[in-house]
Design a protein around this motif. Structure first.
Motif, PDB file in Angstrom:
ATOM      1  N   GLU A  77     -18.736  27.631  44.678  1.00 49.69           N
ATOM      2  CA  GLU A  77     -18.828  28.437  43.466  1.00 49.69           C
ATOM      3  C   GLU A  77     -19.940  29.474  43.585  1.00 49.69           C
ATOM      4  O   GLU A  77     -21.002  29.222  44.135  1.00 49.69           O
ATOM      5  CB  GLU A  77     -19.110  27.520  42.270  1.00 49.69           C
ATOM      6  N   ARG A  78     -19.675  30.660  43.067  1.00 44.71           N
ATOM      7  CA  ARG A  78     -20.704  31.683  42.882  1.00 44.71           C
ATOM      8  C   ARG A  78     -21.062  31.670  41.401  1.00 44.71           C
ATOM      9  O   ARG A  78     -20.245  32.019  40.545  1.00 44.71           O
ATOM     10  CB  ARG A  78     -20.191  33.054  43.313  1.00 44.71           C
ATOM     11  N   LYS A  79     -22.294  31.252  41.087  1.00 37.50           N
ATOM     12  CA  LYS A  79     -22.641  31.023  39.684  1.00 37.50           C
ATOM     13  C   LYS A  79     -23.801  31.919  39.253  1.00 37.50           C
ATOM     14  O   LYS A  79     -24.798  32.045  39.960  1.00 37.50           O
ATOM     15  CB  LYS A  79     -23.033  29.555  39.472  1.00 37.50           C
ATOM     16  N   LYS A  80     -23.646  32.501  38.074  1.00 43.37           N
ATOM     17  CA  LYS A  80     -24.743  33.252  37.466  1.00 43.37           C
ATOM     18  C   LYS A  80     -25.708  32.255  36.842  1.00 43.37           C
ATOM     19  O   LYS A  80     -25.334  31.500  35.947  1.00 43.37           O
ATOM     20  CB  LYS A  80     -24.211  34.217  36.418  1.00 43.37           C
ATOM     21  N   VAL A  81     -26.961  32.265  37.330  1.00 40.60           N
ATOM     22  CA  VAL A  81     -27.927  31.268  36.875  1.00 40.60           C
ATOM     23  C   VAL A  81     -29.001  31.852  35.972  1.00 40.60           C
ATOM     24  O   VAL A  81     -29.747  31.096  35.329  1.00 40.60           O
ATOM     25  CB  VAL A  81     -28.590  30.569  38.078  1.00 40.60           C
ATOM     26  N   TYR A  82     -29.108  33.196  35.940  1.00 39.56           N
ATOM     27  CA  TYR A  82     -30.195  33.796  35.159  1.00 39.56           C
ATOM     28  C   TYR A  82     -29.796  35.212  34.772  1.00 39.56           C
ATOM     29  O   TYR A  82     -29.316  35.979  35.610  1.00 39.56           O
ATOM     30  CB  TYR A  82     -31.475  33.814  35.988  1.00 39.56           C
ATOM     31  N   ALA A  83     -29.985  35.532  33.497  1.00 44.27           N
ATOM     32  CA  ALA A  83     -29.653  36.869  33.003  1.00 44.27           C
ATOM     33  C   ALA A  83     -30.855  37.791  32.982  1.00 44.27           C
ATOM     34  O   ALA A  83     -30.708  38.991  32.721  1.00 44.27           O
ATOM     35  CB  ALA A  83     -29.060  36.769  31.602  1.00 44.27           C
ATOM     36  N   GLY A  84     -32.042  37.250  33.259  1.00 46.61           N
ATOM     37  CA  GLY A  84     -33.272  38.030  33.161  1.00 46.61           C
ATOM     38  C   GLY A  84     -34.085  37.604  31.965  1.00 46.61           C
ATOM     39  O   GLY A  84     -33.612  36.882  31.072  1.00 46.61           O
ATOM     40  N   SER A  85     -35.324  38.069  31.915  1.00 45.68           N
ATOM     41  CA  SER A  85     -36.241  37.649  30.856  1.00 45.68           C
ATOM     42  C   SER A  85     -36.076  38.454  29.584  1.00 45.68           C
ATOM     43  O   SER A  85     -36.653  38.103  28.551  1.00 45.68           O
ATOM     44  CB  SER A  85     -37.687  37.769  31.341  1.00 45.68           C
ATOM     45  N   GLY A  86     -35.330  39.571  29.669  1.00 48.02           N
ATOM     46  CA  GLY A  86     -35.209  40.466  28.526  1.00 48.02           C
ATOM     47  C   GLY A  86     -35.941  41.766  28.726  1.00 48.02           C
ATOM     48  O   GLY A  86     -35.731  42.727  27.970  1.00 48.02           O
ATOM     49  N   ILE A  87     -36.815  41.842  29.746  1.00 53.01           N
ATOM     50  CA  ILE A  87     -37.533  43.090  30.030  1.00 53.01           C
ATOM     51  C   ILE A  87     -36.569  44.147  30.539  1.00 53.01           C
ATOM     52  O   ILE A  87     -36.702  45.336  30.237  1.00 53.01           O
ATOM     53  CB  ILE A  87     -38.665  42.836  31.041  1.00 53.01           C
ATOM     54  N   GLY A  88     -35.585  43.730  31.321  1.00 50.92           N
ATOM     55  CA  GLY A  88     -34.575  44.651  31.836  1.00 50.92           C
ATOM     56  C   GLY A  88     -34.750  44.955  33.305  1.00 50.92           C
ATOM     57  O   GLY A  88     -35.813  44.755  33.895  1.00 50.92           O
ATOM     58  N   CYS A  89     -33.674  45.453  33.919  1.00 47.98           N
ATOM     59  CA  CYS A  89     -33.653  45.822  35.344  1.00 47.98           C
ATOM     60  C   CYS A  89     -34.043  44.651  36.238  1.00 47.98           C
ATOM     61  O   CYS A  89     -34.906  44.780  37.120  1.00 47.98           O
ATOM     62  CB  CYS A  89     -34.556  47.021  35.614  1.00 47.98           C
ATOM     63  N   THR A  90     -33.412  43.502  36.002  1.00 49.46           N
ATOM     64  CA  THR A  90     -33.699  42.310  36.805  1.00 49.46           C
ATOM     65  C   THR A  90     -33.139  42.492  38.214  1.00 49.46           C
ATOM     66  O   THR A  90     -31.947  42.713  38.399  1.00 49.46           O
ATOM     67  CB  THR A  90     -33.090  41.066  36.145  1.00 49.46           C
ATOM     68  N   GLU A  91     -34.017  42.377  39.219  1.00 54.00           N
ATOM     69  CA  GLU A  91     -33.625  42.599  40.613  1.00 54.00           C
ATOM     70  C   GLU A  91     -34.585  41.836  41.519  1.00 54.00           C
ATOM     71  O   GLU A  91     -35.493  41.139  41.054  1.00 54.00           O
ATOM     72  CB  GLU A  91     -33.663  44.095  40.940  1.00 54.00           C
ATOM     73  N   GLY A  92     -34.394  41.964  42.834  1.00 56.65           N
ATOM     74  CA  GLY A  92     -35.306  41.387  43.814  1.00 56.65           C
ATOM     75  C   GLY A  92     -35.526  39.895  43.674  1.00 56.65           C
ATOM     76  O   GLY A  92     -36.667  39.425  43.749  1.00 56.65           O
ATOM     77  N   PRO A  93     -34.485  39.057  43.509  1.00 56.35           N
ATOM     78  CA  PRO A  93     -34.712  37.630  43.271  1.00 56.35           C
ATOM     79  C   PRO A  93     -35.123  36.870  44.535  1.00 56.35           C
ATOM     80  O   PRO A  93     -34.591  37.108  45.626  1.00 56.35           O
ATOM     81  CB  PRO A  93     -33.348  37.142  42.773  1.00 56.35           C
TER      82      PRO A  93
END
Length: 527
Positions: free
Chosen positions: A164-180
Motif C-alpha cells: 500500500e501507498r498510504k498518506k500519513v501526514y497532511a502537514g502542520s497547517g503552515i503550508g508547502c509541506t515538502e522534504g520529508p
C-alpha cells in the motif's frame, strides 16, 4: 563552537549522515553538473568536498532541464556498510505541471563510483529512503502540489515499491509541506518536514507516531526551527533539515539557510548549509539546545569529538601537469561545475601543455551544450580572474569570464571580433533573458592573451570588471549590480558562480586556452 554556515555559497537542501566516525552531507545541485555534491567532516565544523555522486550521463541527463530544475533535495542514508542516495530530476516546474522523476543509487565507497540509477516514481519531489530497525525499507514521498506525505515499502532486493501507498501526514497547517525525512528513535517514528516555502517563511517542522503508517501528531510547539526576521546579522530562510546523531548520542540538525545583507533580502550567495545542536525534552520532542526556535550563527560543538582541520582550498588553479592528479578534466575537476552536462571532450588538460582548453559550443542562455567551467561564489567580497588566449574570426565566437546565476541572468566579459573582424572586448548583461551591452566594444591593439577580472564589493552588492593586456589594468565598468544574480531576482534556487567560458555559435568549435583561474580574496593589482 561551530560557526555557521558550515557550507558556504550554493549548498542547499542538506542531507546528513554518520558512518562510523565520519560525517557526510549531500546537497542539491539543480542544473549544475556533476550532480549532488558530497562533503566530509570529522567534527561537524570543518568540511571537505569529496566529489559528487552523479558523475555519468547514464546516471543523470539534464540536457534541456529548466533553470533551477535538475537535481532537487537528495537524501543520503547509510545502512549495513552501504550508502544510498535518492534524488529527483525535475524536468518541468511550470504552473501546476511539475514533472519530477525520482531515482535511487548506491555505493559501498562514497568516494568511488555510484550505481546506475533505479527509477522509483514521479509522484513528487524530495523523496527519502527510510531504513527501519527491523530491516524493512520505505520510500517517503511528498506529493506534487504539497498535498501531503506518502509512505510505501520498498523491496531491498529488487528496489520495487510494494504494498500500500498510504498518506500519513497532511502537514502542520503552515503550508508547502515538502522534504520529508523519517527516523525511528525509541518508541517513536519522527517525521521531519520542510514547510513555509523555501523563502523567508521557511521552517522545519516535526511530527511523530508510534507506527510508520501513522497517524502522526504535530509537535505542539511547532516549528522546531525557523528564522529571526528583522535582524540583519541573523541566518534567514532556515528550513529543510535532516537529523544526525553523534557517536556519544548527541543530536544535530543540518539545515538550509541564507545570508542577505544590508536588510535588502537579496542573496547573491544563494542558499547555504548550517547546523544546530538539538536536545530531546521531557516529552520526547526535539528542541534547539540554545532554546527557542531561531537558527543561530553558532552552535555548540559535540562534547567528545576532537576538532578537525579546515579544508584549505587553493584560490589559484594553474593547469600544469605537476598540479594535476589525473589527466582527464572530468576526473580532476577540482570543484568546478558546468551547466547540465559533463564537458567531456570539450575540456582538455592535455591538448596544450599548461592550459585548460575549452571548445566553444552554444551560448550561455542555452539549456543544452554550454561550455563553462565554474566555481560557486562563497563570500560576498571576492575576485575572479583568469588569463586567456583566444583568436576569434566571427562575431558569433566569444570567450572570457562569466559571472552568472543561470541561463537567463549573467554577465559575460569576453573577447570577440567586431563586424570588421578586429578583436574587441565586450561586457554583456543578461537580465531575465534580455541581453544588453554594458559598454561600447573595446578595441584591442593586439591579439595577445588577455587577463579578465571581476571584483565584488565588501557587501557583494556591486561588481567591477577590469582587464589587463601587456601589463596594464583597465577598468571597463565599475559598480555593476549583482541583484540580477540573486535568488530573489531570478526566482531561483541556486547561487552565483564565476567561471571560464567560451561559445562558438557558428558550429566551427573554436577553442579558448586558459592558463590559470583565480577565485578568492581581492588581490593587489601588481599580483
Amino acid at each position: 563552537m561551530i560557526q555557521n554556515p558550515i557550507l558556504k555559497g550554493f549548498c542547499p537542501d542538506p542531507s546528513i549522515v554518520r558512518a562510523g566516525d565520519d560525517y557526510y552531507i549531500a546537497v542539491s545541485t539543480f542544473e549544475w553538473w556533476p550532480g549532488v555534491k558530497l562533503f566530509l567532516s570529522k567534527d561537524l565544523q570543518n568540511w571537505t568536498q569529496i566529489g559528487a555522486a552523479l558523475t555519468r550521463k547514464s546516471q543523470l541527463d539534464m540536457i534541456g532541464d529548466p533553470t533551477s530544475g535538475g537535481v532537487w533535495a537528495p537524501c543520503l542514508s547509510y545502512d549495513n556498510g552501504r550508502f544510498y542516495l535518492v534524488f529527483t530530476d525535475v524536468k518541468t516546474k511550470k504552473g501546476r505541471f511539475y514533472n519530477t522523476h525520482n531515482y535511487l543509487v548506491w555505493t559501498d565507497d562514497i568516494r568511488g563510483e555510484w550505481s546506475e540509477p533505479v527509477y522509483l516514481n514521479s509522484i513528487g519531489f524530495d523523496p527519502s529512503l527510510f531504513h527501519d530497525n527491523d530491516g524493512k525499507k520505505y520510500l517517503i514521498n511528498m506529493v506534487n502540489g504539497f498535498k501531503g506525505v506518502l509512505v510505501q515499502e520498498i523491496d531491498p532486493q529488487t528496489w520495487e515499491l510494494i504494498g500500500e501507498r498510504k498518506k500519513v501526514y497532511a502537514g502542520s497547517g503552515i503550508g508547502c509541506t515538502e522534504g520529508p525525512h523519517m527516523y525511528h528513535i525509541g518508541e517513536w517514528y519522527y517525521l521531519l518536514t520542510a514547510e513555509g516555502g523555501t523563502g523567508y517563511d521557511h521552517c522545519v517542522t516535526v511530527a511523530r507516531s508510534r507506527s510508520v503508517w501513522g497517524p502522526f501528531e504535530t509537535d505542539p510547539h511547532n516549528p522546531l526551527l525557523t528564522s529571526e526576521r528583522g535582524r540583519d546579522d541573523a541566518l534567514q530562510k532556515c528550513g529543510h533539515g535532516d537529523l544526525v546523531q553523534t557517536q556519544s548520542g548527541e543530536w544535530y540538525l543540518a539545515h538550509l539557510c541564507a545570508r542577505p545583507k544590508n536588510g535588502n533580502n537579496l542573496c547573491v550567495l544563494g542558499r547555504e548549509t548550517a547546523i544546530q545542536k538539538l536536545v530531546l525534552d521531557a516529552d520526547g520532542w526535539f528542541r534547539l539546545k540554545c532554546g527557542g526556535r531561531y537558527a543561530k550563527n553558532q552552535t555548540e560543538s559535540p562534547e567528545e569529538i576532537v576538532p578537525g582541520n579546515a579544508e584549505v582550498v587553493p584560490a589559484l588553479d594553474r593547469f600544469v601537469p605537476e598540479n594535476l592528479t589525473e589527466n582527464g578534466w572530468n576526473r580532476w575537476q577540482n570543484g568546478y561545475c558546468s551547466p547540465r552536462r559533463p564537458l567531456g571532450s570539450d575540456a582538455s588538460l592535455t591538448a596544450r601543455n599548461g592550459y585548460l582548453r575549452l571548445i566553444g559550443r552554444e551560448s550561455l542562455n542555452s539549456l543544452h551544450r554550454v561550455t563553462l567551467a565554474a566555481k560557486r561564489q562563497t563570500a560576498l567580497c571576492m575576485e575572479a580572474c583568469t588569463r586567456m588566449e583566444f583568436h576569434p574570426e566571427y562575431e558569433e565566437q566569444l570567450a572570457g569570464l562569466a559571472y552568472m546565476y543561470d541561463a537567463m541572468n549573467f554577465y559575460l566579459f569576453g573577447k570577440t571580433v567586431d563586424a570588421e573582424g578586429d578583436p574587441v572586448l565586450v561586457l554583456l548583461k543578461s537580465d531575465g533573458g534580455v541581453i544588453t551591452d554594458e559598454t561600447e566594444p573595446i578595441r584591442l591593439e593586439t591579439d595577445d592573451a588577455v587577463t579578465f577580472r571581476a571584483r565584488t564589493g565588501q557587501d557583494g552588492a556591486k561588481v567591477t570588471f577590469s582587464y589587463r593586456q601587456n601589463g596594464v589594468w583597465n577598468t571597463v565598468k565599475e559598480d555593476c549590480t549583482t541583484e540580477i544574480l540573486t535568488d530573489e531576482h531570478c526566482r531561483g534556487f541556486t547561487g552565483a558562480h564565476f567561471g571560464m567560458y567560451v561559445h562558438d555559435m557558428t558550429g566551427l568549435a573554436l577553442h579558448a586556452d586558459f592558463e590559470w583561474f583565480y577565485l578568492g580574496e581581492p588581490q593587489e593589482d601588481e599580483t
